[in-house]
Design a protein around this motif. Sequence first.
Motif, mmCIF file in Angstrom:
data_model
loop_
_atom_site.group_PDB
_atom_site.id
_atom_site.type_symbol
_atom_site.label_atom_id
_atom_site.label_comp_id
_atom_site.label_asym_id
_atom_site.label_seq_id
_atom_site.Cartn_x
_atom_site.Cartn_y
_atom_site.Cartn_z
ATOM 1 N N ASP A 253 0.871 -1.022 0.038
ATOM 2 C CA ASP A 253 -0.089 -0.007 -0.004
ATOM 3 C C ASP A 253 0.627 1.203 0.109
ATOM 4 O OD1 ASP A 253 1.069 -0.223 2.671
ATOM 5 O OD2 ASP A 253 -0.861 -0.403 3.595
ATOM 6 N N TYR A 255 4.757 2.992 -1.848
ATOM 7 C CA TYR A 255 6.011 3.179 -2.801
ATOM 8 C C TYR A 255 7.121 2.613 -1.754
ATOM 9 C CZ TYR A 255 8.585 4.493 -6.966
ATOM 10 O OH TYR A 255 9.239 4.570 -8.171
ATOM 11 N N TYR A 312 1.871 2.607 -10.404
ATOM 12 C CA TYR A 312 1.413 3.683 -9.543
ATOM 13 C C TYR A 312 2.156 3.523 -8.443
ATOM 14 C CZ TYR A 312 -3.251 4.310 -11.915
ATOM 15 O OH TYR A 312 -4.048 4.589 -12.775
ATOM 16 N N ARG A 314 2.077 4.249 -4.687
ATOM 17 C CA ARG A 314 1.036 4.419 -3.702
ATOM 18 C C ARG A 314 1.644 5.111 -2.325
ATOM 19 N NH1 ARG A 314 -2.439 -1.392 -3.301
ATOM 20 N NH2 ARG A 314 -3.460 -1.263 -5.669
ATOM 21 N N GLY A 318 -2.191 3.397 1.242
ATOM 22 C CA GLY A 318 -2.656 3.025 -0.058
ATOM 23 C C GLY A 318 -3.805 3.969 -0.441
ATOM 24 N N LYS A 320 -3.689 7.091 -1.278
ATOM 25 C CA LYS A 320 -3.273 7.950 -2.535
ATOM 26 C C LYS A 320 -2.463 6.926 -3.643
ATOM 27 C CE LYS A 320 -2.529 12.123 0.259
ATOM 28 N NZ LYS A 320 -1.639 13.440 0.726
ATOM 29 N N HIS A 321 -2.806 7.549 -4.645
ATOM 30 C CA HIS A 321 -2.120 6.641 -5.952
ATOM 31 C C HIS A 321 -1.747 7.989 -6.899
ATOM 32 C CE1 HIS A 321 -4.972 3.830 -4.369
ATOM 33 N NE2 HIS A 321 -4.475 3.211 -4.777
ATOM 34 N N ARG A 322 -0.747 7.612 -7.340
ATOM 35 C CA ARG A 322 0.173 8.563 -8.331
ATOM 36 C C ARG A 322 0.596 7.838 -9.278
ATOM 37 N NH1 ARG A 322 -0.586 13.541 -10.259
ATOM 38 N NH2 ARG A 322 -0.992 13.965 -8.231
ATOM 39 N N LYS A 323 -0.063 8.074 -10.699
ATOM 40 C CA LYS A 323 0.650 7.201 -11.945
ATOM 41 C C LYS A 323 1.950 7.926 -12.087
ATOM 42 C CE LYS A 323 0.091 4.426 -15.622
ATOM 43 N NZ LYS A 323 -0.630 2.994 -15.429
#
Length: 420
Positions: A253, A255, A312, A314, A318, A320-323
Amino acid sequence: MERGKEASYSQSCRHRLASRFPSAKVSTSVMVVVLLSLLTFKWTEFMSVASYAYNSATFNSVKQVGDEDEFAFGILGVPWCRTRTKNMVNWTRAELLQELFVFVEIYKTRPIVNNSNGMGFDHSFGLWFIARKLQPVLAIESGVFKGHSTWVLRQALPNVPIVAISPKHPGHYARKGSAYVDPNCQYFTGRKFTDFEDIHWSSVLTEHNVTDASAVLIFFDDHQNQLRRIEAVRKFGFQHLVFEDNYDTGTGDHYSMRQICDQYHVPGGGHDCSDGEHEALVRMRRQGRWEKAINISELCGDDGDWWGVQGYARDNFGHKHRKIPHSQHFENGRYVEEILDAYWEVPPAASPLLTDQTRYDPARTVSPILLSGDQALFQELGLEDVPRNAFNAYTQMAYVKLLIPTDPEEDLLYQQVPSD
């Protein structure tokens, strides 16, 4: 080895154990088994575990494997974070075995017997081992839960102050079960909770008479973007970090260091998202055996983006998600390589054939301290007495040593991934 030298080696090992752990009752049978294990395997007392682990990662992402390799470690690649200095820690397998013998007895006295959703045996030993070896002047932990990690740190550092950061005070969990509250711990919890990045660390260090931030150990178990944590740590001059949830690529959840360092140019890194290719077939076959094993469709996004979690990054448990494009992922890995002085993943204590763990997939993990053939040593060390579910929480916990920045503008090479 000549007979005279072998006897001398055996005697010196016995003396080292006795002098180093005078309170530990090292039985003759344990000593014999340990020595036989050390002499039988290729590793020696003078071979670095970190060097071994790194070498175990230097194969192609997917080896040709058969059904008999179900329990084989590292066959799907182990992406090892590269360092600018090429340094490796000098913790040996002999040291791990010696310390494991001591820790098993300590673990039996833990106040929180059922630490479900918290650290299991492997990570508890890893944190205790690292803290014991580094002997910091102050320990900081971000993410406390019931207080088990605080207790582990206290066992390794009896007289060192601890700073604990968490939204809830561990005493909150005492209402429903066991918890641990340390009397020599400064808590930033409950109404006093402040995120690690927002604490005035210069004041905290002064309060604890700490003049050198590089002599502090920080333990992160807070499920936040680990790249962001590293940036914050460097601003304050901290150097020694442990990341508990170092999730593998495609899982977790947030990076993680493992995800950041999973690069095509890194031995054991990179993935092939094509259906029908060997990696896809191996992953599909292993899913039925290991709970955390994921197939290619779970690893890769619609555009074949495998880095992070399907392309993504994360963050924030988990939420927040940033491509991120692959170019950014590559730059993230490059940035980490430039600021790392050492990287070491805590090995599992023992093979799944000994612990009966079913959660993590050995295919993406470095070799354990005890291999499948070490059943006698597993029994002699008392690991059979550890509850089997305590071995089911391994997530590649990593020790990270950062280089102290000398140029204020060196980090400008890296463009931070937005966290919103």
